[in-house]
Design an enzyme around this catalytic site. Sequence first.
Site, PDB file in Angstrom:
ATOM      1  NE  ARG A   1      -2.508  -1.868   3.133  1.00  0.00           N
ATOM      2  CZ  ARG A   1      -2.893  -1.964   4.405  1.00  0.00           C
ATOM      3  NH1 ARG A   1      -3.799  -1.127   4.884  1.00  0.00           N
ATOM      4  NH2 ARG A   1      -2.363  -2.863   5.207  1.00  0.00           N
TER       5      ARG A   1
ATOM      6  NE  ARG B   1      44.210  44.617 -10.385  1.00  0.00           N
ATOM      7  CZ  ARG B   1      43.902  44.836  -9.109  1.00  0.00           C
ATOM      8  NH1 ARG B   1      43.238  43.919  -8.414  1.00  0.00           N
ATOM      9  NH2 ARG B   1      44.244  45.942  -8.507  1.00  0.00           N
TER      10      ARG B   1
END
Length: 466
Positions: A15, A439
């Site tokens: 179930r 950078r």
Amino acid sequence: MGVSAIILAAGAGTRMKSKKPKVVHGLLDKPLVRWVVDAAYAAGAQDVACVVGHGREQVIPLIEHDTAVIVQERLIGTADAVASCAEAFQGHTGSLLVLSGDSPLITPATLRSLVAQREREQAAACVLTMDLSDPFGYGRILRDQEGALLGIVEQKDCTPEQAQITECNSGFYCFDAQALFKALEEVGNDNAQGEYYLTDVLAIFRKEGRGVCALQTAQPQECLGVNSRSQLAQATRQMQRSINERHLAAGVTMTDPALVWIGPDVVLANDVELLPLTFLYGKTEIGEDSIVGPNSRLTDAVVGSGCVIEESIVAASRIDDGATCGPRAYIRPGTHLCRNAKAGTHVEIKNSEIGARSKVPHLSYIGDAVVGADVNIGAGSITCNYDGTHKHQTIIGDGAFIGSDTMLVAPVRIGSHAFTGAASAITQDVPDRALAVERAPQKLIAEWEAFKHAKEAEKQGAQQEA
Ligand code: UD1
Ligand code: CA
């Protein structure tokens, strides 16, 4: 002597309409069968065996570390399930509990009373019964005029008169171990379902002149069996309510206890405050005056006092006094936030130590790192800990300042009181107190706006001519 227990967990649980066997489904993050095993141990059982069958490959890993595992080859009834344990319990004397693996709400206290009553009455069996206004589906308790227990009749075998009986078999029993295995040999399957019913042993004991007794529970809700998803939700709600009541009584604040889910092994100190949609699972502990929620899930988290954990997920990690998480932090296993550290918004940290007073305030990923004290990690910084094959470590010394959007390509070490420039990809170690910048230099073009307008005018002129 002593107490042992058999837990029946072989059934499919049709179930539930699930790929998983029923007893594997979780209630407050703990599988149903574990609730029953833990209740058996808490009630004083020394030896516990689980009978598995359907979907056993999913059940066994949950129980094999602390129970004996008995495989029932064909599911032909509860009597057969128990009988399959005969060899494992050979030589066991004293009380033997038989419990249903799908009834997670049973309390150790009730199991102890069941054992105590059987032993006091020297009965071969003591059955836990319950009075239900809607008894349909349950085995009914048969008693004689004087109220003495005669036996149990299953729903499908009931006469119309027996179907009127409201006292039901809860499916929890305590037996005299030796008497039980002997009686099981006599159980047949001549009934409506063609099954070997464990419940038939009661009548067999009666016939042998052995005493049988019943304990009617005042808490039938403890015996709720989970057969469907609806009953699973109902059982969860009941357990949630009972656990939350315990914490409320001990001095924990919950804005709305219906919106807080706490596992059975969670430890909460006084004046903890839990906001709605908070889930606390596993061996989580939370110290005094800490606030958790809303919308947070902590599993195996050890949190100190005075912490704030807002809209965050924390798993298998330590968060020391005064540290804060979130809103929306994801703290993964092996993380240690030291005192007054901060893991802020949209921050993910894994297997890393963040030192005292250090801050990872915004949009960062920190993995496999050891970060010292008083470090500031600028927004958007990331430890690039994975090269596609291996994980590498990042070490950041005390007082370092990591500029925003730094990529720390591990393995790499940033010295104490060192700096990294914003947007740098750091691939080499940085000495103490140094600045590392990686950078391209910034370019400047003066009067760009006028240049841009002139270019556009030129383009338009060319189009008109064409
Ligand atoms: C059983 C009782 C019933 C009681 C009810 C309470 C019997 C015959 N009946 O009925 O009196 O009111 O529990 O919930 O015992 N199992 C096995 N192997 C098997 C069959 C079952 O391990 O061959 C396990 C199931 O997985 C379950 C438990 O035993 O955990 C109970 O079996 P189930 O078929 O659900 O019995 P019920 O019909 O509920
Ligand atoms: Ca059942």
